[in-house]
Design a protein around this motif. Structure first.
Motif, mmCIF file in Angstrom:
data_model
loop_
_atom_site.group_PDB
_atom_site.id
_atom_site.type_symbol
_atom_site.label_atom_id
_atom_site.label_comp_id
_atom_site.label_asym_id
_atom_site.label_seq_id
_atom_site.Cartn_x
_atom_site.Cartn_y
_atom_site.Cartn_z
ATOM 1 N N LEU A 22 0.232 -1.444 0.545
ATOM 2 C CA LEU A 22 0.127 -0.038 0.008
ATOM 3 C C LEU A 22 0.784 0.859 0.031
ATOM 4 C CD1 LEU A 22 -2.952 -0.908 2.571
ATOM 5 C CD2 LEU A 22 -3.101 -0.949 0.056
ATOM 6 N N ALA A 23 2.344 1.575 0.458
ATOM 7 C CA ALA A 23 2.848 2.103 0.316
ATOM 8 C C ALA A 23 4.113 2.949 -0.854
ATOM 9 C CB ALA A 23 3.565 2.269 1.260
ATOM 10 N N ALA A 24 3.655 3.814 -1.662
ATOM 11 C CA ALA A 24 4.515 4.334 -2.206
ATOM 12 C C ALA A 24 6.124 4.271 -2.326
ATOM 13 C CB ALA A 24 3.962 5.070 -3.496
ATOM 14 N N ARG A 25 7.217 3.312 -2.206
ATOM 15 C CA ARG A 25 8.093 3.302 -2.254
ATOM 16 C C ARG A 25 9.297 2.415 -3.030
ATOM 17 N NH1 ARG A 25 7.450 0.807 3.459
ATOM 18 N NH2 ARG A 25 6.055 -1.052 2.607
ATOM 19 N N THR A 26 10.152 3.289 -3.897
ATOM 20 C CA THR A 26 11.255 2.598 -4.653
ATOM 21 C C THR A 26 12.113 1.548 -3.750
ATOM 22 O OG1 THR A 26 12.577 4.014 -4.728
ATOM 23 C CG2 THR A 26 10.882 3.991 -6.848
ATOM 24 N N ARG A 27 12.317 0.524 -4.563
ATOM 25 C CA ARG A 27 13.290 -0.484 -3.641
ATOM 26 C C ARG A 27 13.473 -1.688 -5.088
ATOM 27 N NH1 ARG A 27 8.391 -3.795 -0.132
ATOM 28 N NH2 ARG A 27 7.619 -4.597 -1.991
ATOM 29 N N PRO A 28 14.844 -2.354 -4.424
ATOM 30 C CA PRO A 28 15.765 -3.438 -5.839
ATOM 31 C C PRO A 28 14.211 -3.939 -5.949
ATOM 32 C CG PRO A 28 17.193 -3.021 -3.941
ATOM 33 C CD PRO A 28 16.227 -1.981 -3.834
ATOM 34 N N VAL A 29 14.618 -4.391 -6.876
ATOM 35 C CA VAL A 29 14.242 -5.663 -7.546
ATOM 36 C C VAL A 29 15.029 -6.979 -7.369
ATOM 37 C CG1 VAL A 29 12.784 -7.695 -8.796
ATOM 38 C CG2 VAL A 29 11.802 -4.636 -9.650
ATOM 39 N N GLY A 30 14.045 -7.379 -6.447
ATOM 40 C CA GLY A 30 14.876 -9.105 -5.454
ATOM 41 C C GLY A 30 14.071 -10.213 -5.512
ATOM 42 N N ALA A 31 15.407 -11.304 -4.614
ATOM 43 C CA ALA A 31 13.618 -12.152 -4.393
ATOM 44 C C ALA A 31 13.104 -11.878 -4.185
ATOM 45 C CB ALA A 31 15.254 -13.951 -4.296
ATOM 46 N N ALA A 32 12.586 -11.823 -2.805
ATOM 47 C CA ALA A 32 11.076 -11.303 -1.859
ATOM 48 C C ALA A 32 10.011 -10.766 -2.987
ATOM 49 C CB ALA A 32 11.379 -10.726 -1.219
ATOM 50 N N THR A 33 10.865 -10.055 -3.665
ATOM 51 C CA THR A 33 9.446 -9.177 -4.511
ATOM 52 C C THR A 33 9.488 -9.848 -5.819
ATOM 53 O OG1 THR A 33 10.797 -7.347 -4.111
ATOM 54 C CG2 THR A 33 9.175 -6.943 -6.105
ATOM 55 N N ILE A 34 10.225 -10.483 -6.366
ATOM 56 C CA ILE A 34 9.776 -11.375 -7.163
ATOM 57 C C ILE A 34 8.986 -12.823 -6.481
ATOM 58 C CG2 ILE A 34 10.813 -13.162 -8.497
ATOM 59 C CD1 ILE A 34 12.669 -11.171 -9.149
ATOM 60 N N ALA A 35 9.426 -13.112 -5.723
ATOM 61 C CA ALA A 35 8.731 -14.265 -4.823
ATOM 62 C C ALA A 35 6.761 -13.809 -4.601
ATOM 63 C CB ALA A 35 9.596 -14.324 -3.638
ATOM 64 N N ARG A 36 6.711 -12.980 -3.988
ATOM 65 C CA ARG A 36 5.689 -12.668 -3.953
ATOM 66 C C ARG A 36 4.663 -13.110 -5.000
ATOM 67 N NH1 ARG A 36 4.826 -7.258 -0.575
ATOM 68 N NH2 ARG A 36 2.824 -8.029 -0.843
ATOM 69 N N PRO A 37 4.441 -12.591 -6.937
ATOM 70 C CA PRO A 37 3.615 -13.191 -7.321
ATOM 71 C C PRO A 37 3.745 -14.142 -8.036
ATOM 72 C CG PRO A 37 5.095 -11.737 -8.301
ATOM 73 C CD PRO A 37 5.609 -11.658 -7.197
ATOM 74 N N PHE A 38 4.971 -14.651 -8.179
ATOM 75 C CA PHE A 38 5.063 -16.342 -8.303
ATOM 76 C C PHE A 38 4.189 -17.811 -7.316
ATOM 77 C CE2 PHE A 38 7.379 -20.286 -7.804
ATOM 78 C CZ PHE A 38 7.633 -20.894 -8.847
ATOM 79 N N ALA A 39 4.275 -16.842 -5.823
ATOM 80 C CA ALA A 39 3.413 -17.449 -4.890
ATOM 81 C C ALA A 39 2.470 -17.421 -5.303
ATOM 82 C CB ALA A 39 3.677 -16.997 -3.638
ATOM 83 N N LEU A 40 1.349 -16.264 -5.850
ATOM 84 C CA LEU A 40 0.600 -16.254 -6.037
ATOM 85 C C LEU A 40 -0.112 -16.357 -7.269
ATOM 86 C CD1 LEU A 40 -0.522 -12.292 -5.373
ATOM 87 C CD2 LEU A 40 -1.377 -13.923 -3.699
ATOM 88 N N ALA A 41 0.626 -16.849 -8.277
ATOM 89 C CA ALA A 41 0.083 -17.951 -9.590
ATOM 90 C C ALA A 41 0.690 -19.400 -9.170
ATOM 91 C CB ALA A 41 1.543 -17.565 -10.375
ATOM 92 N N LEU A 42 1.371 -19.535 -8.186
ATOM 93 C CA LEU A 42 1.212 -20.887 -7.992
ATOM 94 C C LEU A 42 -0.300 -20.949 -6.894
ATOM 95 C CD1 LEU A 42 4.649 -21.930 -6.446
ATOM 96 C CD2 LEU A 42 3.790 -22.714 -8.209
ATOM 97 N N LEU A 43 -0.580 -20.261 -6.185
ATOM 98 C CA LEU A 43 -1.588 -20.247 -5.226
ATOM 99 C C LEU A 43 -3.537 -20.584 -6.152
ATOM 100 C CD1 LEU A 43 -1.637 -17.652 -2.336
ATOM 101 C CD2 LEU A 43 -2.002 -20.493 -2.361
ATOM 102 N N GLY A 44 -2.521 -20.020 -6.903
ATOM 103 C CA GLY A 44 -3.372 -19.724 -8.562
ATOM 104 C C GLY A 44 -4.291 -20.938 -9.200
#
Length: 115
Positions: A50-72
């Motif tokens: 919910l917060a607007a902030r820039t940060r490096p795209v790392g493993a945790a950032t990539i793992a979140r949508p991957f986990a959601l796709a797996l749940l789908g």
């Protein structure tokens, strides 16, 4: 994108649209995963919380949508929406709170220990 995410989530819990919601979730979050993999190491606001902030795209950032796709994919494999009980909305809210907490923890900068 947020509207499509919300529609996919709602479609997942309704019996007539369960399969379409699962396919939409897999496609959307799979696409997010692929796009974030391309941008790995760059700084951006992925819109993951919910917060607007820039940060490096790392493993945790990539793992979140991957986990959601797996749940789908799991939802698609189940072939039917789960039965609802009185405590189901509370369990969903608890999972959402944990999801946002994980996002906040992953946003913390890494501080190596020094002696």
């Amino acid at each position: 994108a947020a509207a499509v995410e919300a529609l996919a989530a709602i479609a997942l819990v309704l019996a007539p649209t369960h399969r379409g919601g699962a396919v939409a979730a897999i496609a959307l979050w799979g696409l997010y995963t692929a796009l974030l993999l391309v941008r790995r190491g760059q700084r951006l606001d992925c819109g993951c919380d919910l917060a607007a902030r820039t940060r490096p795209v790392g493993a945790a950032t990539i793992a979140r949508p991957f986990a959601l796709a797996l749940l789908g994919a799991v939802a698609l494999a189940l072939r039917a929406p789960l039965d609802w009980a009185l405590d189901t909305p509370f369990a969903a809210l608890a999972l959402l709170a944990l999801w946002f907490a994980a996002g906040e923890l992953s946003a913390l900068p890494f501080q190596p220990r020094t002696r």
